[in-house]
Design a protein around this motif. Structure first.
Motif, short mmCIF file in Angstrom:
data_model
loop_
_atom_site.label_atom_id
_atom_site.label_comp_id
_atom_site.label_asym_id
_atom_site.label_seq_id
_atom_site.Cartn_x
_atom_site.Cartn_y
_atom_site.Cartn_z
N SER A 83 10.93 -2.86 5.72
CA SER A 83 10.04 -2.11 4.84
C SER A 83 10.01 -0.63 5.22
CB SER A 83 8.62 -2.68 4.91
OG SER A 83 7.77 -2.04 4.00
N ILE A 84 9.92 0.24 4.23
CA ILE A 84 9.82 1.69 4.48
C ILE A 84 8.50 1.97 5.20
CG2 ILE A 84 9.63 3.97 3.41
CD1 ILE A 84 11.43 2.89 1.16
N SER A 85 8.59 2.63 6.36
CA SER A 85 7.40 2.87 7.18
C SER A 85 7.01 4.34 7.26
CB SER A 85 7.62 2.32 8.59
OG SER A 85 8.75 2.95 9.20
N HIS A 86 7.95 5.24 6.89
CA HIS A 86 7.64 6.67 7.01
C HIS A 86 8.66 7.47 6.21
CE1 HIS A 86 6.69 10.56 9.07
NE2 HIS A 86 5.50 10.00 9.20
N TRP A 87 8.23 8.65 5.73
CA TRP A 87 9.12 9.54 4.99
C TRP A 87 8.79 10.98 5.36
CZ3 TRP A 87 6.18 12.80 2.05
CH2 TRP A 87 4.91 12.35 1.69
N ARG A 88 9.71 11.89 5.06
CA ARG A 88 9.54 13.31 5.39
C ARG A 88 9.94 14.17 4.20
NH1 ARG A 88 11.08 10.57 9.54
NH2 ARG A 88 13.28 10.64 9.00
N ALA A 89 9.21 15.28 4.02
CA ALA A 89 9.50 16.19 2.90
C ALA A 89 9.11 17.61 3.31
CB ALA A 89 8.75 15.78 1.65
N LEU A 90 9.81 18.61 2.74
CA LEU A 90 9.56 20.02 3.04
C LEU A 90 9.81 20.81 1.76
CD1 LEU A 90 8.97 21.78 5.63
CD2 LEU A 90 11.40 22.30 5.64
N ALA B 24 0.83 -1.20 0.00
CA ALA B 24 0.00 0.00 0.00
C ALA B 24 0.86 1.25 0.00
CB ALA B 24 -0.93 -0.01 1.21
N SER B 25 0.20 2.42 -0.08
CA SER B 25 0.93 3.67 0.03
C SER B 25 1.45 3.83 1.45
CB SER B 25 0.02 4.85 -0.34
OG SER B 25 -1.13 4.88 0.50
N ARG B 26 2.52 4.61 1.59
CA ARG B 26 3.20 4.74 2.87
C ARG B 26 3.05 6.15 3.42
NH1 ARG B 26 6.86 0.06 2.43
NH2 ARG B 26 6.68 -0.64 0.28
N PRO B 27 2.84 6.29 4.73
CA PRO B 27 2.61 7.61 5.30
C PRO B 27 3.89 8.42 5.40
CG PRO B 27 2.66 5.98 7.04
CD PRO B 27 2.75 5.22 5.74
N GLY B 28 3.71 9.71 5.37
CA GLY B 28 4.82 10.64 5.54
C GLY B 28 4.28 11.98 5.92
N VAL B 29 5.14 12.96 6.02
CA VAL B 29 4.71 14.33 6.31
C VAL B 29 5.32 15.26 5.28
CG1 VAL B 29 4.32 14.00 8.77
CG2 VAL B 29 6.59 14.65 7.97
N SER B 30 4.55 16.27 4.89
CA SER B 30 5.02 17.31 3.98
C SER B 30 4.39 18.62 4.42
CB SER B 30 4.63 16.98 2.53
OG SER B 30 3.23 16.86 2.40
N GLY B 31 4.98 19.72 3.97
CA GLY B 31 4.43 20.99 4.39
C GLY B 31 5.16 22.17 3.83
N GLY B 32 4.76 23.36 4.25
CA GLY B 32 5.29 24.61 3.73
C GLY B 32 6.60 25.02 4.39
#
Length: 973
Positions: A796-803, A700-708
């Motif tokens: 397995s990849i469980s989380h990612w982060r982006a900014l 499935a798709s994997r959760p992460g966080v993104s933002g401004g």
């Protein structure tokens, strides 16, 4: 599209003697003819009507220069975007395409963005559309990095006209209806004009399984005839498409393993079971090929197409009004008003679980299952379930757009003209995310036991307030989950009852409002003074613009308590003060080889409250070599200020599919042996603790966080265009233009995706001690379950982060060709128009500081080498017939870099070229008031390429409706 009005030549050019002075997109100086250094393509109301268009957005993306990033068919791929029509010139993003109405800005359509929903533009009131690529930021301001699309609407209207149209697809249940009425009247001895336009359009929702292409169930499988002794190639592919097949690790009734399951070991397949609708269970059926732990052919698999839309339901109602009044002979007061409301409805996949823990004492577990669990020495089931019976998710989006422009324009002196106006716009979006599951309530209700005191089935947390949740790290259930808990079964499709659905589902409400206020004053003179070669023109002005955005999300969703992404409230605003100056200088005239040489120059100075001061400029030369041949060229610098969302949106939960670069699954397009340096990637994967041959079972798709990021600065672009315009006198009615264009964008705002971080982490020569690995989390050796109940196997990849950051670069290079020919034939008027674009480069740098590290996308499905449109039209007496052909060049189904590294990784690996044929036949009854027409789009019923559904950016190049026939009637007086 068919030919433009007779005065227009190719590329929007016009014979100088045929037009009065007009203002053309890309310039604020009125000039004779459509003669500017920048190529301008113009399309008239007549051309638009020849297509039977009911929404302007889907019509526009037929043009070669526009990428179909957001059409009605693919607008549901992001939260809150269903029903939008956003324009994307050169595939550089809708935020870098400036959409104007009568040369003025329009309020955006998405929270935190200035991208305009062109589906709100009244089709019937469009007088013409002008498109310019690059070179427009100095004239119009930010967002015009890729270019400008300017909709010129009717400025006055007298009389009445109505149109009604209905249409039906030849397959499935897809229908469209449209109705419009325009009326206008002069008053005060023709000094004033008031007009009103009403429009209504509606299309039905249709799902994939309504068409044969949605009932094929095709998947990629290892090629049984692959010869490992030969290099992979198109003739020796490693994988092929086969079916029927799909995902066998999950089912609507629930799938579970008791014992080891390894897709490579047929002896273990008997350890996988599936629940029947009546709650009993059976061994999973495997009669064909098992591709992976999740994919198989000729087996029990879940039908994902039955819950996927091809087109959303979409309804639009709009009212547009205008008022003009001549205060004096030289001064006019004007007003433009708009109200548009659109409602979009679509359905998507239900909530799903891949490792739902069910304890052995669950009240709904049968004695047979208890015995099987005991035989396998397990006290709980790990159930994977596609919860269709728990309520299909979706969105109901209600958009209201309002806009008002009030201004005064006129002339004074001999050649001076002015325009002063105020422009206000507001877009309100109410969105309900349907059947949004409250996760903890779902988990509490399925954790059902028998009350020993009453013998009734109840929730475990009802009996024991200190009961722990096995699906959320054994935390104690909250009071919110205990309150009114309703037990239910999850064993078998249809087991979840309606009362339980009502308890654990909520229609989450989201509200957003965008507001735009603009004040502008401009002054121009097309003949400020004379030089030996001609008149000098000038335009100057000031502008103030304020953008404001606010989004309020459902409290439960914002806290991360639901299946929907956890999106917090957000708000932001900025204003900008600007001054611009433009001039046109005739340099030389009436010389051998130089009939006229003119210099155009413009500059804009801006001061943003968010990023400070910016400067843009452009310079262009227009060289009339002979009466029949003209050369033109423009060099410009553009900027784009970051949007409110890019600056101020708080970090929020997001989801992304990631093809793990350490996953050795043969059908993984990013597996280790596809790397440029295979040994390096394998070594780095090993350094992460991932064994050679490891296969990821999480699909499935994997959760992460993104933002401004409030520290963003402006993007910068340098654009270059040059070309020729030829109107030979020996071929009356013929004209053509050819233009080279290049757009180079630096400091581009973007995020480093989870996919990029994961890949660069293991492709970095310095090992895994790099920044990219720091943005990727992997499950430990024993696996992990996150707070949302998602279980990830070891590694397995469980989380990612982006900014958001100013770190990327984009470059587009291409050539545009237009040919236009009008002639007499068999007693009637005929016209041909060809618009084509050849893409030379489409490069993306994730990191502009590494100039040698880019991805070239030309020939990929999102960027075919050629796109073209050939329109033909013939009118005779009261009859009209048109034939429109839309061409998409053959392309790759994988990125070119991936193809170059392994041209035999999959079959098919290419899509063939496509040509769509659209016809229309019209007749106007004697008297000229009543007319009727019939049309057919995709006349030869071409299906999209194999396994494409038009639901993403690339596949939206292809029609997913099939043959579509429509009938219409018009009346005017």
């Amino acid at each position: 599209m068919t030919a433009a009005a007779p005065a227009h030549a190719s590329g929007g050019e016009a014979a100088v003697t045929d037009l009065d002075k007009v203002t053309v997109t890309g310039s604020r100086i009125a000039r004779t003819g459509f003669v500017t250094p920048s190529p301008v393509s113009a399309f008239t109301a007549e051309e638009i009507r020849a297509t039977g268009a009911t929404n302007i957005g889907d019509l526009m993306v037929r043009l070669p220069g526009l990428t179909p990033s957001y059409t009605l068919g693919n607008s549901t791929r992001s939260i809150g975007t269903a029903g939008l029509g956003l324009l994307d010139l050169r595939g550089m993003g809708s935020s870098r395409t400036l959409v104007l109405i009568n040369g003025r800005r329009h309020v955006g359509a998405i929270s935190g963005s200035t991208s305009v929903d062109v589906n709100t533009i009244p089709v019937e009131w469009i007088e013409r559309i002008e498109i310019i690529s690059g070179g427009a930021s100095a004239v119009y301001g930010a967002d015009a990095v890729a270019g400008v699309v300017n909709y010129i609407l009717k400025s006055n209207y007298e009389g009445m006209e109505t149109r009604a149209q209905t249409g039906l697809a030849s397959e499935g249940n897809f229908k469209r209806n449209f109705a419009s009425a325009s009326m206008g009247k002069n008053f005060a001895d023709d000094r004033g004009n008031v007009a009103l336009a009403l429009e209504y359009s509606k299309q039905d929702r249709t799902i994939r399984s309504n068409r044969a292409i949605g009932r094929e169930f095709l998947v990629s499988v290892p090629n049984p005839n692959y010869d490992p002794n030969k290099p992979p190639s198109p003739n020796n592919p490693q994988t092929v498409i086969s079916g029927p097949g799909g995902n066998h690790s999950i089912s609507p009734g629930g799938t579970f393993n008791l014992g080891r399951f390894d897709f490579r070991d047929p002896a273990s397949w008997g350890n996988r079971y599936q629940f029947n609708p009546d709650g009993s269970f059976r061994s999973q059926r495997y009669d064909g090929t098992v591709i992976s732990n999740t994919g198989c052919v000729d087996c029990d698999f879940v039908d994902l197409n039955s819950v996927a839309d091809l087109q959303p339901e979409f309804t639009r109602k709009s009212v547009n009004a205008l008022l003009n009044f001549d205060l004096t002979e030289n001064h006019r007061l004007y007003f433009e008003g708009k109200y548009s409301r659109s409602i979009s409805n679509f359905r998507s996949q239900p909530a799903f679980d891949q490792s739902l823990r069910i304890l052995k004492d669950n009240a709904f577990i049968s004695p047979e299952l208890v015995s099987l669990m005991a035989a396998n020495n397990t006290s709980q089931l790990s159930l994977s379930r596609f919860n269709v019976d728990a309520g299909q998710r979706g969105e109901h989006v209600d958009r209201t757009t309002q806009r008002a422009v009030v201004g005064i324009e006129g002339h004074f002196g001999e050649d001076w003209s002015y325009d002063i106006h105020g422009n206000w716009g507001q877009n309100e979006v109410k969105r309900w995310n349907l059947n949004n599951r409250i996760n903890e309530r779902w988990q509490a209700g399925l954790d059902a036991v028998v009350d020993p005191a009453t013998g009734q089935i109840t929730c475990r947390t009802t009996l024991d307030p200190n009961a722990t949740n096995p699906n959320n790290r054994n935390y104690v259930y909250s009071a919110f989950a205990r309150e009114g808990c309703i037990p239910f079964s999850v064993f078998g499709h249809g087991a979840v009852n309606q009362q339980a659905r009502n308890w654990f589902n909520v229609d989450s409400f989201n509200f957003s409002r965008l507001q735009q206020s603009v004040f502008s004053a401009s002054l121009s003179n097309g003949a400020l003074f004379s030089m030996p070669a001609g008149d000098v023109g000038i335009a100057t002005g000031v502008e103030y613009r304020r953008e404001k955005s606010r989004e309020i999300t459902d409290p439960l969703a914002a806290q991360g308590l639901t299946f929907l992404n956890a999106i917090p409230d957000s708000k932001g605003k900025y204003d900008v003060r600007e001054m611009f100056l433009e001039t046109t200088l005739p340099l030389l005239a009436d010389l051998p080889g130089i009939t006229l040489l003119t210099l155009d120059a413009a500059g804009r100075w801006s001061d943003y409250s968010s990023i400070g001061k910016t400067t843009t400029w452009k310079a262009g030369l227009d060289w009339t070599i002979t009466r029949a041949l003209r050369a033109r060229g423009t060099l410009s610098q553009a900027v784009r200020a970051p949007s409110i969302g890019e600056l101020y949106k708080l970090q929020s939960e997001n989801f992304a599919f990631i093809n793990d670069p350490c996953d050795y699954l043969p059908t993984n397009s990013n597996r280790p042996d596809t790397a440029e340096d295979v040994a390096l990637r394998q070594a780095n994967c090993t350094a992460l603790g991932i064994p050679v041959g490891w296969i990821d079972t999480y699909s499935a798709s994997r959760p992460g966080v993104s933002g401004g990021n409030p520290d963003l600065k402006q993007e910068r672009a340098r654009s270059l265009t040059y070309g020729l315009v030829w109107q030979p006198e020996f071929i009356p009615g013929f004209g053509m233009s050819i233009d080279y264009w290049r757009i180079n964008l630096t400091d581009a705002i973007g995020t480093v995706s989870g996919q990029t971080n994961a890949t660069r982490c293991v492709d970095s020569p310095g090992g895994i001690a790099n920044a990219f690995c720091g943005f990727i989390d992997r499950a430990p050796a024993g696996g992990i379950t996150d707070d949302g109940g998602r279980s990830y196997p070891a590694h397995s990849i469980s989380h990612w982060r982006a900014l958001n950051e100013n770190l990327a670069r984009s470059q587009r290079i291409g050539v545009d060709l237009e040919m236009d020919y009008r002639f007499q034939m068999a007693g009637g008027d005929a016209g041909l128009r060809l618009i084509g674009s050849r893409l030379i480069q489409s490069r993306e740098w994730q990191f502009q500081d590494f100039p040698s590290e880019y991805k070239e996308y030309v020939t990929y499905v999102t960027n075919p080498r050629w796109r073209a449109n050939l329109g033909s039209k013939y009118t005779r007496n009261d009859w009209l017939v048109s034939w429109d052909m839309n061409y998409v060049d053959g392309n790759l189904r994988v990125a070119p870099q991936s193809y170059n590294s392994n041209p035999g990784q999959a079959s098919p690996i290419r899509n063939g070229s496509y040509t769509y044929h659209n016809f229309k036949l019209g007749y106007t009854f004697p008297g000229g008031r009543l007319g009727t027409y019939i049309g057919i789009d995709n006349a030869f019923d071409k299906d999209p390429p194999l396994n494409y559904f038009g639901s993403d950016t690339g596949s939206a190049l292809y029609d997913n409706i099939g043959r579509y026939m429509y009938l219409g009637i018009t009346y005017k007086r």
